[in-house]
Design an enzyme around this catalytic site. Structure first.
Site, short mmCIF file in Angstrom:
data_model
loop_
_atom_site.label_atom_id
_atom_site.label_comp_id
_atom_site.label_asym_id
_atom_site.label_seq_id
_atom_site.Cartn_x
_atom_site.Cartn_y
_atom_site.Cartn_z
N ASP A 100 17.40 -23.60 3.69
CA ASP A 100 17.28 -22.36 2.91
C ASP A 100 16.65 -21.30 3.81
OD1 ASP A 100 14.72 -23.44 3.07
OD2 ASP A 100 14.11 -22.62 1.14
N ASP A 133 13.60 -20.00 3.53
CA ASP A 133 12.18 -19.94 3.23
C ASP A 133 11.98 -18.94 2.09
OD1 ASP A 133 9.64 -21.07 3.84
OD2 ASP A 133 9.05 -19.27 4.92
#
Length: 293
Positions: free
Chosen positions: A209, A211
């Site tokens: 992802d 973050d």
């Protein structure tokens, strides 16, 4: 060069999928630093001896601060491992490093503070660590990634935080301002210990992802977000397994030892005549060639 043996340390996702690299003899070991995360499976990939170790243990029961890093590296060294290919799930700090890509980082910023970070509690040993990942092994991974179906990024700085909670938004923005590309929780002290054990070590990082610096669409609820991240882990894991599988024969084909494999030659500052017999025995797989006689 002596015949290579490759240790594969699997992180989130890949740890549970290591069986895809093959089954074999399972060795339950004990070490002076306790038991490794899990029993180690000895197998072969393309005729190359390989030792498989899930970093977080069977069933992913160990959080990053609880992983017995010293026991893991000591156990691999004692089995004859010469090179370590590790993996780990990370958050991306850069727009261009998308989830499901792979990254072969070249630098680390260590923010951990709860972990034993050296084998040498009883003597003074200072290894060079300017290049925290083995350049030779990184080049092997880059070569194996030529023509790879997933994008493989060459280089990038990995910030290793203590965890187990994720970053605050302010921390994420700070890490971006440092020029870092990845945020994770497991590469340290693993990479440091590998250098102390004179093992070549490189990491395949699996971005799952962005973050928390990049806002998620308002239409995506938390449950949907977790589902998406888990799907990214699964996809990146399959890519990492294939990249490591491709890299292993290239490791075996290396003709010259690299500097990692003599990292202790100038690093032992203590008077060797004063090193206690118990310490010599405890660290025998690592120090033996420097304490002969």
């Amino acid at each position: 060069m002596a015949r290579a043996m490759v240790g594969v340390i699997g992180g989130t996702g890949l740890g549970e999928a290591l069986g895809a690299l093959g089954g074999g003899e399972v060795r339950a070991l004990d070490t002076p630093f306790g038991r490794p995360s899990a029993p180690i499976t000895l197998t072969e990939v393309g005729g190359v001896p390989v030792a498989l170790l899930p970093r977080h243990g069977e069933g992913h029961m160990l959080n990053p601060s609880q992983v017995p890093y010293r026991a893991n590296i000591w156990a691999l060294k004692s089995l004859g491992v010469t090179h370590v290919l590790a993996s780990g799930a990370v958050g991306s700090l850069r727009e261009e490093v998308a989830p499901r890509n792979l990254v072969i980082p070249d630098q680390v910023i260590d923010k951990t503070f709860r972990r034993a970070g050296t084998f040498f509690d009883d003597l003074a040993v200072h290894v060079e660590f300017a290049a925290p990942f083995c350049t030779t092994l990184r080049n092997v991974l880059v070569k194996a990634g030529t023509g790879f179906p997933a994008r493989v990024h060459q280089g990038g700085t990995y910030v290793c935080m203590e965890g187990p909670q994720f970053s605050t938004r302010a921390e994420s923005e700070l890490h971006r301002s440092w020029g870092a590309s990845l945020i994770g929780m497991t590469v340290m002290p693993e990479a440091k210990l590998a250098r102390e054990a004179e093992l070549c070590y490189a990491l395949v990082a699996l971005p799952t992802d962005y973050d928390c610096w990049k806002p998620h669409p308002a239409s995506v609820d938390q449950a949907k977000l977790i589902e998406e991240i888990l799907a990214n882990v699964k996809s990146a894991t399959q890519n990492a397994i294939e990249l490591i599988r491709r890299a292993i024969p290239h490791v075996a084909a290396l003709e010259k030892p690299c500097a990692c494999q003599s990292a202790l030659a100038l690093a032992i500052w203590s008077d060797r005549s004063r090193i206690a017999p118990a310490t010599r025995e405890k660290l025998r797989p690592i120090l033996e060639k420097y304490l002969a006689g």
